[in-house]
Scaffold this active site. Structure first.
Site, PDB file in Angstrom:
ATOM      1  N   ASN A 102     -14.099   2.473   6.288  1.00  0.00           N
ATOM      2  CA  ASN A 102     -13.922   2.558   7.734  1.00  0.00           C
ATOM      3  C   ASN A 102     -12.590   3.216   8.047  1.00  0.00           C
ATOM      4  O   ASN A 102     -12.469   4.027   8.957  1.00  0.00           O
ATOM      5  CB  ASN A 102     -14.015   1.167   8.358  1.00  0.00           C
ATOM      6  CG  ASN A 102     -14.178   1.236   9.858  1.00  0.00           C
ATOM      7  OD1 ASN A 102     -13.189   1.271  10.589  1.00  0.00           O
ATOM      8  ND2 ASN A 102     -15.412   1.282  10.327  1.00  0.00           N
TER       9      ASN A 102
ATOM     10  N   ASP B 289       0.819  -1.217   0.000  1.00  0.00           N
ATOM     11  CA  ASP B 289       0.000   0.000   0.000  1.00  0.00           C
ATOM     12  C   ASP B 289       0.851   1.265   0.000  1.00  0.00           C
ATOM     13  O   ASP B 289       0.416   2.317  -0.474  1.00  0.00           O
ATOM     14  CB  ASP B 289      -0.889   0.022   1.250  1.00  0.00           C
ATOM     15  CG  ASP B 289      -2.263  -0.551   0.981  1.00  0.00           C
ATOM     16  OD1 ASP B 289      -2.460  -1.162  -0.082  1.00  0.00           O
ATOM     17  OD2 ASP B 289      -3.149  -0.387   1.836  1.00  0.00           O
TER      18      ASP B 289
ATOM     19  N   ARG C 203     -23.410   4.352   8.563  1.00  0.00           N
ATOM     20  CA  ARG C 203     -24.847   4.158   8.362  1.00  0.00           C
ATOM     21  C   ARG C 203     -25.599   4.207   9.682  1.00  0.00           C
ATOM     22  O   ARG C 203     -26.688   4.787   9.771  1.00  0.00           O
ATOM     23  CB  ARG C 203     -25.094   2.823   7.645  1.00  0.00           C
ATOM     24  CG  ARG C 203     -24.587   2.805   6.208  1.00  0.00           C
ATOM     25  CD  ARG C 203     -24.551   1.409   5.641  1.00  0.00           C
ATOM     26  NE  ARG C 203     -23.588   0.565   6.354  1.00  0.00           N
ATOM     27  CZ  ARG C 203     -23.260  -0.662   5.977  1.00  0.00           C
ATOM     28  NH1 ARG C 203     -23.805  -1.185   4.891  1.00  0.00           N
ATOM     29  NH2 ARG C 203     -22.380  -1.370   6.670  1.00  0.00           N
TER      30      ARG C 203
ATOM     31  N   ASN D 219     -20.924   5.171  -1.725  1.00  0.00           N
ATOM     32  CA  ASN D 219     -22.334   4.950  -1.402  1.00  0.00           C
ATOM     33  C   ASN D 219     -23.011   6.047  -0.597  1.00  0.00           C
ATOM     34  O   ASN D 219     -24.242   6.102  -0.564  1.00  0.00           O
ATOM     35  CB  ASN D 219     -22.468   3.619  -0.646  1.00  0.00           C
ATOM     36  CG  ASN D 219     -22.031   2.438  -1.487  1.00  0.00           C
ATOM     37  OD1 ASN D 219     -22.634   2.141  -2.502  1.00  0.00           O
ATOM     38  ND2 ASN D 219     -20.958   1.769  -1.076  1.00  0.00           N
TER      39      ASN D 219
END
Length: 413
Positions: A219, A157, A293, A343
């Site tokens: 997250n 990464d 959410r 989203n």
């Protein structure tokens, strides 16, 4: 060629199997022959394994909390049952691993040798939630006799961020500390790189011509400023804790707070580390959840702490985005990706509203639809805004393919 990809998280294991033929990578992303996901958080000392092949899905409860055993059971589904896609694991030509932290020594896909494996282990203090999980996957593959000699490749990464200039990469600390390897490494590089390249493809423009910011918001979350096709700044730093407010991570805070807690509350470094990485962010402020959410639902129901958590989340997102714009000395393209980025229309709208002074103008209808790999800004916006679906597993497979064709075939001959 069949490439198995393992993408381990701190509490999950995502895997897929690609079959690649010919001397060129396909122009469109191929469907994996097999996909699997282990969630270690649903059941105590157990895992929930979901396997999908040819559109058929099955769920298996793993009667163990042992990660290596769980991975072995996951791989067993490749060759057993009605939905098996291989006759033997020996058909696998290469295994690619996402590795969060590669330190300063690894700028490209790397064959995992005992020395590389030890280097990943040595970096556990800098990525305590992730590097141990990567090692579990590497060790699980090595433990299988039929796969023991198959090349395992690490895709880091941190590699994409090796191009960050020294003034942005180094911290304002004594040189003796810098010499210890304390610097900005950056993370989510595989995702940022993929999304940048995909954006250029969608827009039909050379990547080098774009002043681009990619927002990987899940997250865990980070922003990256990309200029002339390379990373020049990013919000995560020495560890994945710096930068944005996240689901359970604090993001950037005054370091003197840690000294204060040690001196007045007697907290140990381990206790502080756990709190900042696993009990802060949206979870810490709301007292409810690390899941956005849940926060949005509680906010709609009038929960004041959820309201505060969300407002802080947006404020810090805007602040970090402003920092990246300053590093770029402008902005013409903004990309949202990952779970929240792809989203959460509300987050995109609330973040972008603060930058209308730059001529950034979302199309509300497009934004609310959350389309994949599409422009969502208004036609007269001076900044092009897109949602791009990140494909980390495919990006890892691409890097492995390039390794195979540049080095792997020579090593096999």
């Amino acid at each position: 060629m069949k490439f198995l990809i393992l993408n381990a998280g701190s509490s999950s294991q995502k895997s897929c199997l690609y079959e690649l033929t010919g001397d060129r990578l396909p122009e469109t992303i191929p469907e994996p022959l097999w996909e699997a996901f282990i969630d270690w958080t649903v059941l105590a000392n157990q895992g929930r394994l979901t396997v999908e092949t040819a559109g058929q899905k099955q769920v298996i409860i793993l009667e163990t909390g042992d990660r290596q055993q769980g991975i072995a059971r996951m791989l067993d589904t490749l060759v057993t049952g009605d939905d098996a896609v291989l006759k033997s694991l020996a058909e696998i030509d290469l295994v690619g691993h996402r590795v969060v932290h590669g330190g300063t020594d690894h700028a490209e896909a790397t064959l995992i040798t005992p020395e590389v494996q030890q280097a990943i282990a040595d970096l556990i203090p800098l990525a305590p939630a992730h590097n141990p999980a990567h090692l579990e996957g590497i060790e699980a593959i090595s433990a299988l006799l039929v796969l023991g000699e198959v090349p395992q490749i690490a895709v880091f990464d941190t590699a994409f961020h090796r191009t960050i200039p020294t003034p942005a990469a180094e911290y304002p600390i004594p040189q003796a500390w810098t010499n210890l390897g304390i610097r900005r490494y950056g993370f989510h590089g595989t995702s940022h790189k993929y999304c940048a390249q995909k954006t250029a493809e969608i827009l039909g423009k050379p990547l080098a011509d774009l002043k681009l910011i990619t927002c990987h918001i899940g997250n865990g979350a980070s922003l990256t400023a990309i200029k002339n096709g390379v990373s020049i700044d990013t919000t995560m730093g020495f560890t994945p804790l710096e930068g944005l407010m996240m689901g359970a991570r604090s993001g950037s805070i005054d370091p003197a707070i840690l000294l204060f807690l040690q001196e007045t509350q007697g907290l140990t470094p381990a206790e502080i580390n756990t709190t900042l990485n696993k009990k802060s962010g949206l979870l810490g402020v709301s007292g409810l959840s690390a899941d956005l959410r849940t926060i949005l639902q509680a906010k709609a129901e009038g929960n004041e702490q959820a309201q505060l958590a969300y407002v802080m989340y947006i404020h810090r997102f805007r602040s970090c985005l402003g920092q990246m714009i300053a590093s770029l000395e402008g902005l013409d393209t903004l990309v949202f990706t990952a779970g929240v980025g792809e989203n959460a229309a509300t987050v995109r709208a609330d973040v972008c509203q603060a930058f209308e002074f730059l001529g950034l103008k979302l199309d509300p209808e497009l934004n609310n639809r959350s389309p994949r790999d599409t422009v969502i800004s208004h036609s007269d916006s001076l900044v092009t805004v897109l949602i791009v679906h990140t494909e980390e597993d495919w990006a890892i497979a691409q890097d492995c393919w390039h390794w195979w064709h540049s080095q792997g075939q020579r090593k096999q001959s």
